[in-house]
Design an enzyme around this catalytic site. Sequence first.
Site, PDB file in Angstrom:
ATOM      1  N   HIS A 125       0.835  -1.217   0.000  1.00  0.00           N
ATOM      2  CA  HIS A 125       0.000   0.000   0.000  1.00  0.00           C
ATOM      3  C   HIS A 125       0.861   1.256   0.000  1.00  0.00           C
ATOM      4  CE1 HIS A 125       0.904   0.135   4.244  1.00  0.00           C
ATOM      5  NE2 HIS A 125       0.359  -1.048   4.413  1.00  0.00           N
ATOM      6  N   HIS A 126       2.198   1.086   0.002  1.00  0.00           N
ATOM      7  CA  HIS A 126       3.145   2.202  -0.117  1.00  0.00           C
ATOM      8  C   HIS A 126       2.897   3.259   0.957  1.00  0.00           C
ATOM      9  CE1 HIS A 126       3.625   0.089  -3.862  1.00  0.00           C
ATOM     10  NE2 HIS A 126       2.408   0.410  -4.219  1.00  0.00           N
ATOM     11  N   CYS A 127       2.544   2.810   2.154  1.00  0.00           N
ATOM     12  CA  CYS A 127       2.246   3.711   3.283  1.00  0.00           C
ATOM     13  C   CYS A 127       1.170   4.723   2.891  1.00  0.00           C
ATOM     14  CB  CYS A 127       3.487   4.452   3.772  1.00  0.00           C
ATOM     15  SG  CYS A 127       4.864   3.372   4.139  1.00  0.00           S
ATOM     16  N   ALA A 128       0.279   4.339   1.974  1.00  0.00           N
ATOM     17  CA  ALA A 128      -0.759   5.267   1.500  1.00  0.00           C
ATOM     18  C   ALA A 128      -2.088   4.513   1.462  1.00  0.00           C
ATOM     19  CB  ALA A 128      -0.384   5.796   0.124  1.00  0.00           C
ATOM     20  N   MET A 129      -2.468   3.935   2.608  1.00  0.00           N
ATOM     21  CA  MET A 129      -3.674   3.102   2.641  1.00  0.00           C
ATOM     22  C   MET A 129      -4.937   3.856   2.222  1.00  0.00           C
ATOM     23  SD  MET A 129      -2.932   0.567   5.788  1.00  0.00           S
ATOM     24  CE  MET A 129      -4.031  -0.788   5.581  1.00  0.00           C
TER      25      MET A 129
END
Length: 385
Positions: free
Chosen positions: A341-345
């Site tokens: 999630h690339h720290c972008a949930m």
Amino acid sequence: MAANPLLGTKPAVLDVEAVRRDFPILATSVHGRPLTYLDSAASSQRALPVIRAVESYETHSHANVHRGVHALSQAATAAFEGARERVRRFINAASVKEIIFVRGTTEGINLVCEQTGASLRVARINRRGEVPFEEFQRQLGPRTRLVAFAHISNALGTVLPVKRMIEAAHAHGAVALIDGAQAVPHSQVDVRALGADFYTFSGHKMYAPTGIGVLYGREELLAAMPPWQGGGDMILTVSFEKTTYNELPAKFEAGTPNISGAVGLAAAMDYLEGLGIEAIAAHEQRLLELATAELARMPEIEIVGTAAHKAAVLSFTMKGVHAHDLGTILDAEGVAVRTGHHCAMPVMTFFGLPATARASFACYNTEEDVAQLTSALKRAHEVFG
Ligand SMILES: Cc1ncc(COP(=O)(O)O)c(C=O)c1O
């Protein structure tokens, strides 16, 4: 895809084969295959001049900074403070007092946001992964204190209209904090031209070591903020009755800093400017456009994030395949991409996805890397199809 606003008008040419020789790790084999490294948005590789600068510092100049009269301490202090001046020049800050060394972007953001007890209002994005400007503007009001956003999205690659967004924040009396982690390796950042109040980034995404980064803050704002950690260097005088804090930037740098990291960061800035940031950006833009066109031809692939202005990042999914499984197959082919999630949930939730695979480009990537990615994706489709 529209023209990249990060690019100027200078003709831009990069000798990529020469660049690749500066990154010995790229000659690594993975699972018996040549490495195709497409994960620089998570962490870029280190250039030889950076490695050598750190080695030279460790070999010849190390001691603790600021507190010693002896020769090595003075050499270390000169190297550390020289690195600060190098950073100032790189982002065109007005003064070295505005350059705080931190561990990275995460720490830079925490240092600023520790100071607020604010409630959060979240700007909406559209299906292309852009922040619609008028809507963003309408969300600002007289009670808005801080507007925080990324210069370039790590999950989608969107380049945000930073200058306009900062101006809008200022028009409402708010200050602007910009996360430049994905921007600094790919674009010329001038904090004064942007009008940024705070701007933070990490060394390890711009060919420098891990554990070093920068928080830029306008001097009057930093001067008005209390220190955030206690310890050596941030204190001027101390007694049981009263403590006075050191001047900027030392007020925000408690304890022994990452001296060799700062030296490496300065060397990385020399390296980037030596190649020419515009040349790097133009090269990466060509690769991004090539990869976008290749993946768009594959019906099983969906590209996530199709903003008009993007830089260096291509997120995608493969129908019916979880991103982690896809990443594992690509890895077996020697292709390193990031999955998750690339720290972008919240961004993933917006697109109704648990995760994406993300290929990201740096100065050392080639058209061959794009070809390797495409053929590894075809292989994955055969395996799962
Ligand atoms: C846009 C953005 N902000 C912040 C971070 C966090 O950076 P660091 O882990 O170096 O603190 C990242 C790392 O992926 C990023 O891409």
